[in-house]
Motif scaffolding. Structure first.
Motif, PDB file in Angstrom:
ATOM      1  N   SER A   1      -3.875  -6.243   2.618  1.00 15.97           N
ATOM      2  CA  SER A   1      -4.074  -6.064   4.046  1.00 15.97           C
ATOM      3  C   SER A   1      -2.994  -5.139   4.587  1.00 15.97           C
ATOM      4  N   TYR A   2      -3.404  -4.153   5.386  1.00 14.09           N
ATOM      5  CA  TYR A   2      -2.472  -3.225   6.017  1.00 14.09           C
ATOM      6  C   TYR A   2      -2.766  -3.134   7.504  1.00 14.09           C
ATOM      7  N   PRO A   3      -1.738  -3.040   8.335  1.00 10.21           N
ATOM      8  CA  PRO A   3      -1.973  -2.694   9.736  1.00 10.21           C
ATOM      9  C   PRO A   3      -2.558  -1.271   9.782  1.00 10.21           C
ATOM     10  N   LEU A   4      -3.348  -0.980  10.787  1.00 11.05           N
ATOM     11  CA  LEU A   4      -4.033   0.313  10.843  1.00 11.05           C
ATOM     12  C   LEU A   4      -3.089   1.514  10.714  1.00 11.05           C
ATOM     13  N   PRO A   5      -1.964   1.562  11.422  1.00  8.20           N
ATOM     14  CA  PRO A   5      -1.084   2.737  11.267  1.00  8.20           C
ATOM     15  C   PRO A   5      -0.542   2.889   9.834  1.00  8.20           C
ATOM     16  N   GLU A   6      -0.169   1.776   9.212  1.00 12.21           N
ATOM     17  CA  GLU A   6       0.333   1.836   7.834  1.00 12.21           C
ATOM     18  C   GLU A   6      -0.764   2.262   6.872  1.00 12.21           C
ATOM     19  N   ALA A   7      -1.978   1.772   7.093  1.00 13.41           N
ATOM     20  CA  ALA A   7      -3.106   2.144   6.233  1.00 13.41           C
ATOM     21  C   ALA A   7      -3.374   3.640   6.338  1.00 13.41           C
ATOM     22  N   GLU A   8      -3.316   4.162   7.560  1.00 18.09           N
ATOM     23  CA  GLU A   8      -3.547   5.597   7.747  1.00 18.09           C
ATOM     24  C   GLU A   8      -2.474   6.414   7.045  1.00 18.09           C
ATOM     25  N   THR A   9      -1.221   5.996   7.166  1.00 20.77           N
ATOM     26  CA  THR A   9      -0.114   6.691   6.502  1.00 20.77           C
ATOM     27  C   THR A   9      -0.277   6.643   4.985  1.00 20.77           C
ATOM     28  N   LEU A  10      -0.608   5.468   4.470  1.00 19.65           N
ATOM     29  CA  LEU A  10      -0.801   5.315   3.026  1.00 19.65           C
ATOM     30  C   LEU A  10      -1.934   6.211   2.525  1.00 19.65           C
ATOM     31  N   LEU A  11      -3.055   6.203   3.240  1.00 17.01           N
ATOM     32  CA  LEU A  11      -4.202   6.998   2.811  1.00 17.01           C
ATOM     33  C   LEU A  11      -3.910   8.496   2.892  1.00 17.01           C
ATOM     34  N   ARG A  12      -3.181   8.912   3.909  1.00 16.46           N
ATOM     35  CA  ARG A  12      -2.802  10.336   4.006  1.00 16.46           C
ATOM     36  C   ARG A  12      -1.936  10.734   2.810  1.00 16.46           C
ATOM     37  N   SER A  13      -0.974   9.886   2.464  1.00 16.71           N
ATOM     38  CA  SER A  13      -0.098  10.218   1.337  1.00 16.71           C
ATOM     39  C   SER A  13      -0.882  10.232   0.023  1.00 16.71           C
ATOM     40  N   LYS A  14      -1.818   9.282  -0.134  1.00 21.72           N
ATOM     41  CA  LYS A  14      -2.644   9.257  -1.352  1.00 21.72           C
ATOM     42  C   LYS A  14      -3.530  10.499  -1.434  1.00 21.72           C
ATOM     43  N   LEU A  15      -4.080  10.913  -0.287  1.00 23.57           N
ATOM     44  CA  LEU A  15      -4.935  12.100  -0.255  1.00 23.57           C
ATOM     45  C   LEU A  15      -4.133  13.347  -0.591  1.00 23.57           C
ATOM     46  N   GLU A  16      -2.958  13.483  -0.008  1.00 19.81           N
ATOM     47  CA  GLU A  16      -2.112  14.642  -0.302  1.00 19.81           C
ATOM     48  C   GLU A  16      -1.703  14.665  -1.772  1.00 19.81           C
ATOM     49  N   ALA A  17      -1.348  13.512  -2.310  1.00 16.26           N
ATOM     50  CA  ALA A  17      -0.955  13.431  -3.721  1.00 16.26           C
ATOM     51  C   ALA A  17      -2.130  13.796  -4.631  1.00 16.26           C
ATOM     52  N   ALA A  18      -3.323  13.315  -4.306  1.00 18.38           N
ATOM     53  CA  ALA A  18      -4.498  13.615  -5.123  1.00 18.38           C
ATOM     54  C   ALA A  18      -4.841  15.106  -5.056  1.00 18.38           C
ATOM     55  N   GLN A  19      -4.745  15.709  -3.873  1.00 17.90           N
ATOM     56  CA  GLN A  19      -5.034  17.134  -3.746  1.00 17.90           C
ATOM     57  C   GLN A  19      -4.005  17.972  -4.490  1.00 17.90           C
ATOM     58  N   SER A  20      -2.746  17.574  -4.401  1.00 18.77           N
ATOM     59  CA  SER A  20      -1.691  18.280  -5.125  1.00 18.77           C
ATOM     60  C   SER A  20      -1.892  18.161  -6.633  1.00 18.77           C
ATOM     61  N   SER A  21      -2.242  16.973  -7.080  1.00 18.83           N
ATOM     62  CA  SER A  21      -2.480  16.751  -8.504  1.00 18.83           C
ATOM     63  C   SER A  21      -3.684  17.560  -8.994  1.00 18.83           C
ATOM     64  N   LEU A  22      -4.715  17.667  -8.150  1.00 23.62           N
ATOM     65  CA  LEU A  22      -5.886  18.467  -8.518  1.00 23.62           C
ATOM     66  C   LEU A  22      -5.516  19.943  -8.643  1.00 23.62           C
ATOM     67  N   GLU A  23      -4.703  20.444  -7.727  1.00 28.45           N
ATOM     68  CA  GLU A  23      -4.241  21.835  -7.824  1.00 28.45           C
ATOM     69  C   GLU A  23      -3.468  22.052  -9.119  1.00 28.45           C
ATOM     70  N   ASN A  24      -2.596  21.097  -9.455  1.00 27.94           N
ATOM     71  CA  ASN A  24      -1.831  21.202 -10.708  1.00 27.94           C
ATOM     72  C   ASN A  24      -2.754  21.190 -11.920  1.00 27.94           C
ATOM     73  N   CYS A  25      -3.779  20.344 -11.888  1.00 27.21           N
ATOM     74  CA  CYS A  25      -4.735  20.286 -13.000  1.00 27.21           C
ATOM     75  C   CYS A  25      -5.460  21.621 -13.159  1.00 27.21           C
ATOM     76  N   ASP A  26      -5.864  22.211 -12.028  1.00 20.94           N
ATOM     77  CA  ASP A  26      -6.552  23.502 -12.088  1.00 20.94           C
ATOM     78  C   ASP A  26      -5.642  24.588 -12.644  1.00 20.94           C
ATOM     79  N   GLU A  27      -4.374  24.595 -12.207  1.00 19.88           N
ATOM     80  CA  GLU A  27      -3.418  25.570 -12.740  1.00 19.88           C
ATOM     81  C   GLU A  27      -3.188  25.346 -14.233  1.00 19.88           C
ATOM     82  N   ASP A  28      -3.040  24.090 -14.623  1.00 18.49           N
ATOM     83  CA  ASP A  28      -2.844  23.775 -16.043  1.00 18.49           C
ATOM     84  C   ASP A  28      -4.044  24.206 -16.870  1.00 18.49           C
ATOM     85  N   SER A  29      -5.247  23.985 -16.350  1.00 12.43           N
ATOM     86  CA  SER A  29      -6.460  24.383 -17.072  1.00 12.43           C
ATOM     87  C   SER A  29      -6.513  25.893 -17.253  1.00 12.43           C
TER      88      SER A  29
END
Length: 146
Positions: free
Chosen positions: A72-100
């Protein structure tokens, strides 16, 4: 390595839209007024089974973290967590594409180098055969195949 990187990129491409959709839902829940009427929504219970529910104004959400863990997360914390997860996933995808891209270049370079060595060896054998040294002198020079 190429297969592993490709698999990781496919997984991230599947995960990013889910994170984005969840983030949009959390933003929507955050934007609701105190006196808003309950939302009527359908929740997926299984692939073909849905349940109807009313969602009142809420200050917290429950997020799946993986490995059968939900917190369970309060709404502001959930939004912050999801933003950080989204940024990390997008960054990781860019790295995967560069590595490929890098791996593809390296594989091509290795294949070209292997072909050149093979062609050089074929030419050397032809020269030896043409000069009449195909009588075993190759072994004396350290070449086991003669």
């Amino acid at each position: 390595m190429e297969a592993n990187t490709s698999r990781r990129a496919v997984g991230l491409r599947d995960k990013i839209p889910d994170i984005d959709k969840t983030l949009e839902t959390v933003k929507f829940l955050s934007s609701r007024k105190e006196d808003a009427e309950p939302l009527e929504s359908f929740f997926e219970l299984n692939d073909t089974l849905y349940a109807k529910a009313e969602v009142p104004k809420t200050e917290e959400v429950y997020l799946w973290l993986g490995a059968n863990v939900m917190l369970s997360y309060p709404l502001p914390e959930a939004e912050t967590l999801l933003r950080s997860k989204l940024e990390a996933a997008q960054s990781s995808l860019e790295n995967c594409d560069e590595d490929s891209d890098f791996l593809r270049e390296q594989i091509t370079t290795m294949e070209v180098a292997t072909a050149r060595v093979y062609n050089w060896d074929v030419n050397e054998r032809r020269k030896e055969k043409a000069s009449g040294r195909d009588d075993g002198e190759g072994e004396a020079k350290g070449r086991p195949d003669g």
